[in-house]
Enzyme design. Structure first.
Site, PDB file in Angstrom:
ATOM      1  N   GLU A   1       1.006  -1.545  -0.269  1.00 11.79           N
ATOM      2  CA  GLU A   1      -0.069   0.196  -0.047  1.00 11.79           C
ATOM      3  C   GLU A   1       0.770   1.551  -0.039  1.00 11.79           C
ATOM      4  OE1 GLU A   1      -2.737  -0.686   3.620  1.00 11.79           O
ATOM      5  OE2 GLU A   1      -1.228   0.653   4.740  1.00 11.79           O
ATOM      6  N   CYS A   2       0.811   1.967  -0.612  1.00 16.36           N
ATOM      7  CA  CYS A   2       1.166   3.184  -0.774  1.00 16.36           C
ATOM      8  C   CYS A   2       3.046   2.985  -1.383  1.00 16.36           C
ATOM      9  CB  CYS A   2       0.921   3.829  -0.022  1.00 16.36           C
ATOM     10  SG  CYS A   2       1.204   6.039  -0.261  1.00 16.36           S
ATOM     11  N   ALA A   3       3.319   3.702  -0.272  1.00 16.27           N
ATOM     12  CA  ALA A   3       4.640   3.792  -0.621  1.00 16.27           C
ATOM     13  C   ALA A   3       5.475   2.262  -1.273  1.00 16.27           C
ATOM     14  CB  ALA A   3       5.333   3.266   0.799  1.00 16.27           C
TER      15      ALA A   3
END
Length: 463
Positions: free
Chosen positions: A340-342
């Site tokens: 998720e995200c990074a």
């Protein structure tokens, strides 16, 4: 259950809540108390400073991400893990009554006041007094009387200009009926450095962050009446309910698959409950630092890549070619990956022009625009994390974009929005941050997928 507790709030953002909360945690811990730190909202960064101050994980309490009936059990769980706390301190979010702005939620949902009501906890209001004198009484009176269900138990004056200024403020507040628990002078040297998503995480500052936390504790110990703070915390009534138990949320999977979880300076965004749920579901959880480690831990069958600041470390992440190749090899053999995200950026072909793991057919770039907010989402594709049709509530918090924004098999569709994220083989990657305590079926499904993908004997015994 009787647990002394209080909530640290403010009239608005940037009044000094994090500094005062961190200082309180450090000062009370220095007195020999076991202090349980908590943070209202989805924030990952402030709990890192809380953890440094209290010597135990900082935990978030977000009734939007996890539903309000889970707030008290999760609070009680944090207060007894790793050992029972003598007192709990909860840092608020934004202004005391400011909540989520989302059409599916009532006004004030997820606010500091919302959590204070759920916890039946008294509130300490941190007031930035730098530009105020007698008017502070009107401000505090308004916050004390606006909602009778929220008990304002005291005020800490922040950024006080000097003795005369403090005298004026205390005299004015004498008529407001709210005790002044402390007055802290303006100390710009103690401000934690910021960048594009707020404070620089404590894990990235190491010795500097420890020194700041220690000095904040010394300032609060000298300038705040800790005995009065503890008396206020002890005035909180008993809480009904039992502590949250991760073992009651999931069933252990046979085989004990070994799951690596990204850590280190580039991957600082994570909730403590995620590792606890993975372990309760039967996994062996081991850390991996994509900045330093040249290989995944031996026997790794699955990988969790949480959030953080890969854009601030892109060159160093790219330079670790050995680990990037190992991650790509894990994906190639079908190993489950939840990103998720990074984590999404790390799995992309490139980030700001430098090579990443290349397992997703997408490129990521930094932008000046902040994407922030809660999201209602539905899973569009069966994955190792969620079956298609699963509905979740998460949040976005980034200044990057991927091109394209989704693959042929998207991970999610926002309510009223376009498809987002990628599902490819055993990979689930998206910008959406989730709190697994609010959706325990997700980690259970992921551990099951990791166990199914593991070779016979993998993850069971390691030197």
């Amino acid at each position: 259950m009787t647990l002394p507790r209080l909530v640290v709030a403010a009239p608005a953002t940037d009044a000094g809540k994090t500094s005062v909360t961190t200082g309180l945690l450090a000062a009370l811990t220095a007195r020999g108390l076991a202090v349980s730190p908590h943070k209202v909202g989805p924030d990952f960064i402030d709990p890192g400073y809380h953890a440094l101050a209290a010597g135990r994980p900082g935990r978030t309490l977000d009734p939007v991400l996890m539903d309000e009936e889970r707030v008290v059990p999760l609070f009680l769980h944090g207060a007894r893990t790793p050992r029972p706390a003598d007192v709990a301190v909860v840092e608020g979010v934004m202004g005391l009554f400011d909540g989520a702005s989302h059409p599916s939620l009532p006004p004030g949902a997820g606010s500091t006041a919302h959590v204070a009501r759920l916890l039946r906890a008294p509130v300490v209001l941190v007031v930035d007094a730098w530009t105020q004198a007698q008017s502070v009484a009107a401000l505090v009176h308004g916050f004390a009387t606006f909602d009778p269900s929220v008990r304002l138990g005291g005020v800490v004056l922040n950024r006080v200009a000097g003795d005369r200024h403090e005298e004026l403020l205390r005299t004015a507040l004498g008529a407001a009926g709210v005790p002044v628990l402390g007055a802290i002078p303006r100390l710009d040297r103690l401000a934690a450095p910021s960048r594009h998503l707020g404070l620089v995480p404590a894990a990235e500052r190491s010795a500097e962050a420890l020194a700041t936390v220690r000095e904040l504790g010394e300032v609060v110990a000298a300038r705040v009446d800790l005995a009065a703070v503890l008396a206020l915390a002890r005035s909180a009534p008993p809480l009904d309910g039992a502590p949250w138990d991760p073992a009651a949320e999931v069933h252990p999977v046979p085989g004990r698959p070994r799951i690596a979880v990204a850590a280190g300076a580039a991957f600082t965004f994570g909730y403590a409950e995620h590792g606890e749920l993975l372990a309760a579901a039967g996994a062996e959880v081991v850390p991996v630092d994509p900045l330093r480690d040249e290989a995944l831990p031996a026997g790794t069958t699955g990988l969790v890549l949480g959030g953080g600041f890969p854009e601030a470390h892109a060159a160093d992440l790219s330079a670790n070619t050995a680990l990037r190749a190992d991650v790509a090899a894990l994906v190639a053999r079908g190993g489950p990956v939840a990103a998720e995200c990074a984590g999404l950026l790390y799995l992309a072909r490139s980030l700001d022009g430098v090579p990443m793991c290349g397992v997703l057919d997408a490129d990521a770039t930094f932008t000046p625009e902040l994407t922030l907010g809660y999201r209602e989402a539905v899973a569009l594709t069966d994955s190792v994390l969620a079956p298609a049709g699963t509905r979740v509530r998460g949040h976005e918090f980034h200044r990057t974009v991927t091109t394209p924004a989704s693959g042929p098999a998207p991970a999610w569709r926002w309510a009223g929005g376009a498809p987002e994220g990628f599902v490819s083989g055993g990979v689930h990657a998206s910008y959406l941050h989730l709190h697994w305590a609010g959706s325990p079926a997700l980690p259970a499904r992921f551990v099951t997928a990791c166990a199914a993908a593991a070779p016979e004997g993998a993850g069971r015994a390691h030197p």
